[in-house]
Enzyme design. Structure first.
Site, PDB file in Angstrom:
ATOM      1  N   GLU A 234     -58.131  -7.806 -16.207  1.00  0.00           N
ATOM      2  CA  GLU A 234     -59.070  -7.668 -17.325  1.00  0.00           C
ATOM      3  C   GLU A 234     -59.413  -6.199 -17.511  1.00  0.00           C
ATOM      4  O   GLU A 234     -59.557  -5.460 -16.526  1.00  0.00           O
ATOM      5  CB  GLU A 234     -60.380  -8.444 -17.086  1.00  0.00           C
TER       6      GLU A 234
ATOM      7  N   TYR B  88     -64.042  -2.514 -15.873  1.00  0.00           N
ATOM      8  CA  TYR B  88     -64.484  -2.117 -17.213  1.00  0.00           C
ATOM      9  C   TYR B  88     -65.096  -0.721 -17.153  1.00  0.00           C
ATOM     10  O   TYR B  88     -66.281  -0.525 -17.419  1.00  0.00           O
ATOM     11  CB  TYR B  88     -65.493  -3.138 -17.755  1.00  0.00           C
TER      12      TYR B  88
ATOM     13  N   GLU C  97     -63.522 -13.771 -10.202  1.00  0.00           N
ATOM     14  CA  GLU C  97     -64.674 -12.946  -9.837  1.00  0.00           C
ATOM     15  C   GLU C  97     -65.696 -13.662  -8.954  1.00  0.00           C
ATOM     16  O   GLU C  97     -66.900 -13.657  -9.247  1.00  0.00           O
ATOM     17  CB  GLU C  97     -65.355 -12.396 -11.096  1.00  0.00           C
TER      18      GLU C  97
ATOM     19  N   ASP D 249     -69.579 -15.895 -18.375  1.00  0.00           N
ATOM     20  CA  ASP D 249     -69.885 -15.302 -19.678  1.00  0.00           C
ATOM     21  C   ASP D 249     -69.128 -16.008 -20.807  1.00  0.00           C
ATOM     22  O   ASP D 249     -68.362 -15.411 -21.542  1.00  0.00           O
ATOM     23  CB  ASP D 249     -69.531 -13.807 -19.655  1.00  0.00           C
TER      24      ASP D 249
END
Length: 639
Positions: free
Chosen positions: A533, A497, A444, A200
């Site tokens: 994160e 998240y 990831e 991303d």
């Protein structure tokens, strides 16, 4: 004695690599000539992107092959022009510059002349005066070639440097990607294709870091490795110097303090230096004198039948230790808590190009924020940035470009071989930076896939063999029970998240879900955990109360919900928190991104959002709780 023996064993392990990549530094024996500035540039727009090789563009001036434009170096080429096809271009681009080389560099046969590229994304081929001198696979890391012999073949010719760079990503590159050709002629023109990736951030390309020429004598210092420790108030510096170009030489190694005073010296190519009343390298906000650096000066003298030469190289050295227990991370035997950021090399216009004003601004913002650390997400950053970290005491988790490894075909032998080579280059480049306290081999990956177990077992074992002095990790977002690589890491780094990609809008679930995450990971692996994160997108200036997604109020609430759980778990086994992200950054176009990723606590132009002040208050409070700060820094940070 056991500690000294361990130092020698650790140094021997770090010396496994057979060649060095010392950062170019001027000295009494070495000169530099920077080649930054405007280069001639041409993109190969032929259908197969191979016209430049078929027509041998490197054999003549690039302007003679077709239209060229000015292109700044270092910089990504994507945002420099108004041409959208160049912004999204995939394939070979060509750079060229003619350089005037000092006459003495040519006439002195005792000099090596080295061409060095700080990094180019992704695959590079380099010619000098039409002769290929090197090629390199991978972005983000330096490569070089000795060109003095070539230049001396015809001293009357200018030095014409041609560099072809290809940003195409496939299943075996780092990061991986695929090229998808669209064959439906009712919807797409002939030859239409797109580059697919699983990361991303924008796939910026070009020559991203400085290009330069530098000289050394024929007999030269090729590499230096240091491993440090301390006992009581005595520092221990185990060093090894690699020499090339001679089989017989004398050497003097001198360790100097910050004031340039000699502390201890040796005449051996390897050995142990003992430093009385040592000034340890401490992180920012952990000590009143952070980032203390000694200087290790190496003087090499070599003689042959006709001449004597001397090479001088000076390496900054920070004396510190790093250790990990099942619940804590230690620097210099003191518990260290990561309160920092994730970053990107990303900015308006120059993309990923090295930019000193931006670097200095970012460091000022990090210190204002009270951040003591960052992760080089998701690739190695410029050496100049790590040198700033060394000087300012900013702790670094140094990450490879292993991001987006999602396809099972990217876990094969070809991918692993390349990944191992990249880790060789990364450790070789960054092994002496005291700011680097941990290696991250990937971000990831699809770690639940069966091939991931052998892949990461081999990769992590290899990295630990290269450098047994630092812990190794990778960043995971997998389910704790299915992660194949977690058993092999030293520290668990988890991205999550909650209330964003999962249960969007429901900030009330964050404490429960985050607590469960931590308990699951620690319960299974009994290793310290970093929240590597977390965050939420914010459109700057967008407000709503009650908070809704994409507003500044929502980002603040998300952070506060996470922080409450961090405060409970850091008393047990959570050793750090890294916000995603330090600043907004560009991504590929898509329906979930409005001109890039907006999870930054600063805008892309480095202006603070409301969450920056939340983090500033928190980070200074965390720093003050350590009790190691001088009185003048112990103040409450106002909102």
């Amino acid at each position: 004695m056991l500690r000294v023996l361990w130092l020698f064993a650790a140094l021997d392990a770090v010396l496994l690599l057979d060649t060095g990549m010392l950062f170019p530094r001027e000295s009494s024996s070495r000169e530099l000539k920077e080649l930054n500035g405007l280069w001639a540039f041409r993109a190969d727009r032929s259908p197969n992107r191979n016209q430049g090789f078929e027509s041998a563009w490197y054999k003549s001036r690039l302007a003679e092959t077709g239209p060229v434009i000015d292109m700044p170096v270092p910089a990504s080429y994507n945002d420099i022009t108004q041409d959208p096809t160049l912004r999204d271009f995939i394939g070979w681009v060509w750079y060229e510059r003619e350089v005037t080389v000092p006459t003495r560099w040519i006439t002195d046969d005792g000099l090596r002349v080295v061409l060095r590229v700080g990094s180019a994304h992704y695959y590079s081929v380099v010619w000098v005066n039409g002769v290929k001198v090197t090629e390199h696979e991978g972005g983000h890391l330096p490569f070089e070639a000795e060109i003095g012999t070539l230049l001396r073949k015809d001293p009357t010719m200018p030095c014409r440097i041609t560099i072809a760079v290809n940003n195409t990503l496939d299943l075996h590159t780092l990061p991986p990607g695929t090229i998808q050709y669209m064959t439906d002629r009712t919807r797409y023109p002939a030859g239409f294709f797109v580059q697919n990736t699983n990361f991303d951030f924008f796939n910026y390309a070009g020559i991203h870091r400085p290009v330069l020429l530098y000289t050394t004598p024929k007999a030269y210092v090729d590499d230096i490795t240091v491993v440090t420790d301390f006992l009581d108030d005595t520092g221990l510096v185990r060093y090894g110097v690699s020499v090339k170009g001679t089989t017989s030489a004398t050497m003097k190694v001198t360790l100097m303090d910050k004031g340039g005073h000699c502390i201890v010296s040796s005449n051996q190519a390897s050995g142990m230096l003992k430093v009385p009343n040592v000034n340890l390298w401490w992180p920012y906000l952990m000590h009143e004198n952070p980032g203390y650096l000694y200087s290790l000066e190496v003087r090499l003298k070599a003689s042959d039948a006709s001449s004597t030469s001397e090479d001088v190289y000076t390496l900054p050295v920070g004396i510190r230790t790093v250790n990990v227990s099942s619940t804590q991370f230690f620097i210099n035997n003191k518990p260290f808590y990561f309160h920092g950021v994730n970053k990107h090399e990303d900015a308006d216009i120059r993309g990923k190009g090295l930019d000193w004003p931006l670097i200095v601004k970012d460091f000022n913002l990090m210190k204002w924020l009270g951040a003591n650390s960052f992760r080089t997400s998701h690739y190695p950053y410029a050496e100049e940035i790590l040198q700033m970290c060394d000087r300012h005491g900013i702790v670094v988790i140094d990450e490879s470009p292993g991001v987006g490894i999602k396809d099972i075909r990217s876990f094969g032998n070809a991918s692993l071989t390349h990944h191992l080579a990249v880790m060789d280059e990364l450790v070789r480049r960054d092994k002496n930076h005291p700011s680097v306290v941990m290696w991250s081999v990937a971000n990831e990956p699809a770690a639940e896939m069966p091939p991931a177990e052998n892949y990461f077992k081999t990769l992590i074992k290899h990295t630990k063999a290269l450098d047994p002095t630092r812990p190794v990790t990778y960043i995971t977002d997998s389910n704790f029970s299915r992660d194949k690589g977690a058993p092999f890491v030293d520290v668990i780094c988890v991205n999550s998240y909650f209330s964003w990609y999962h249960d969007p809008g429901h900030v009330e679930v964050i404490p429960l879900q985050l607590n469960t995450q931590f308990e699951d990971w620690y319960g299974k692996y009994k290793k310290p955990i970093i929240q590597s994160e977390y965050g939420a997108d914010v459109v700057p200036g967008l407000h709503n109360d009650p908070p809704v997604m994409f507003t500044e109020e929502y980002q603040k609430v998300v952070l506060q919900q996470y922080h409450g759980v961090f405060d409970q778990k850091r008393k047990k086994y959570v050793i750090g928190e890294l916000i995603w992200n330090f600043a907004d950054f560009m991504t590929t176009q898509g329906i979930t991104r409005v001109v890039g990723n907006k999870k930054g606590i600063f805008t892309r132009q480095r202006q603070p959002k409301a969450a920056a002040f939340i983090l500033k208050e928190r980070y200074w409070r965390l720093a003050n709780e350590t009790g190691t700060l001088p009185l003048w820094t112990k103040y409450p940070c106002p909102l």
